[in-house]
Design a protein around this motif. Structure first.
Motif, PDB file in Angstrom:
ATOM      1  N   CYS A  32      -8.471   0.154   1.814  1.00  0.00           N
ATOM      2  CA  CYS A  32      -7.180  -0.497   2.090  1.00  0.00           C
ATOM      3  C   CYS A  32      -7.192  -1.225   3.435  1.00  0.00           C
ATOM      4  O   CYS A  32      -6.458  -2.183   3.624  1.00  0.00           O
ATOM      5  N   CYS A  62      -4.912   1.741  -3.925  1.00  0.00           N
ATOM      6  CA  CYS A  62      -3.998   2.876  -3.800  1.00  0.00           C
ATOM      7  C   CYS A  62      -2.778   2.744  -4.721  1.00  0.00           C
ATOM      8  O   CYS A  62      -1.998   3.688  -4.827  1.00  0.00           O
ATOM      9  N   CYS A  64      -1.558  -2.642  -4.181  1.00  0.00           N
ATOM     10  CA  CYS A  64      -2.970  -2.619  -3.791  1.00  0.00           C
ATOM     11  C   CYS A  64      -3.822  -2.095  -4.946  1.00  0.00           C
ATOM     12  O   CYS A  64      -3.484  -1.117  -5.594  1.00  0.00           O
ATOM     13  N   HIS A  84       0.828  -1.203   0.000  1.00  0.00           N
ATOM     14  CA  HIS A  84       0.000   0.000   0.000  1.00  0.00           C
ATOM     15  C   HIS A  84       0.864   1.256   0.000  1.00  0.00           C
ATOM     16  O   HIS A  84       1.975   1.257   0.522  1.00  0.00           O
TER      17      HIS A  84
HETATM   18 ZN   LIG Z   1      -4.082   0.203  -0.517  1.00  0.00          ZN
END
Ligand SMILES: [Zn+2]
Length: 76
Positions: A32, A69, A66, A23
């Motif tokens: 997240c 993000c 991720c 992330h």
């Molecule tokens: Zn993330």
């Protein structure tokens, strides 16, 4: 949002050692669920590559950006 407490210590990137997910805290979204990651499963680093290399050299599940993000690093 960056977190200055351990294990984050203000680093931008967070690897979930349990899943291999990486992330970017500067672009963190609610999806997240950073706060749900056990601190035992967190490696925090100042670069995406640093997290990637940590994951590869510590036999974590295959590292992946991720979806929320780090879409440019998300390999599915
Ligand atoms: Zn993330």
């Amino acid at each position: 949002m960056r977190k200055f407490n351990p294990p984050f210590n203000g680093n931008r990137y967070v690897l979930n050692k349990n899943t291999g997910e990486i992330h970017d805290l500067d672009r963190e979204t609610e999806l997240c669920h950073i706060n749900d990651i056990s601190s035992d499963h967190i490696y925090a680093g100042d670069s995406y590559m640093g997290c990637l290399l940590y994951a590869q050299s510590n036999h974590c599940p295959s590292p992946n950006g991720c979806f929320y993000c780090q879409p440019e690093h998300d390999n599915g």
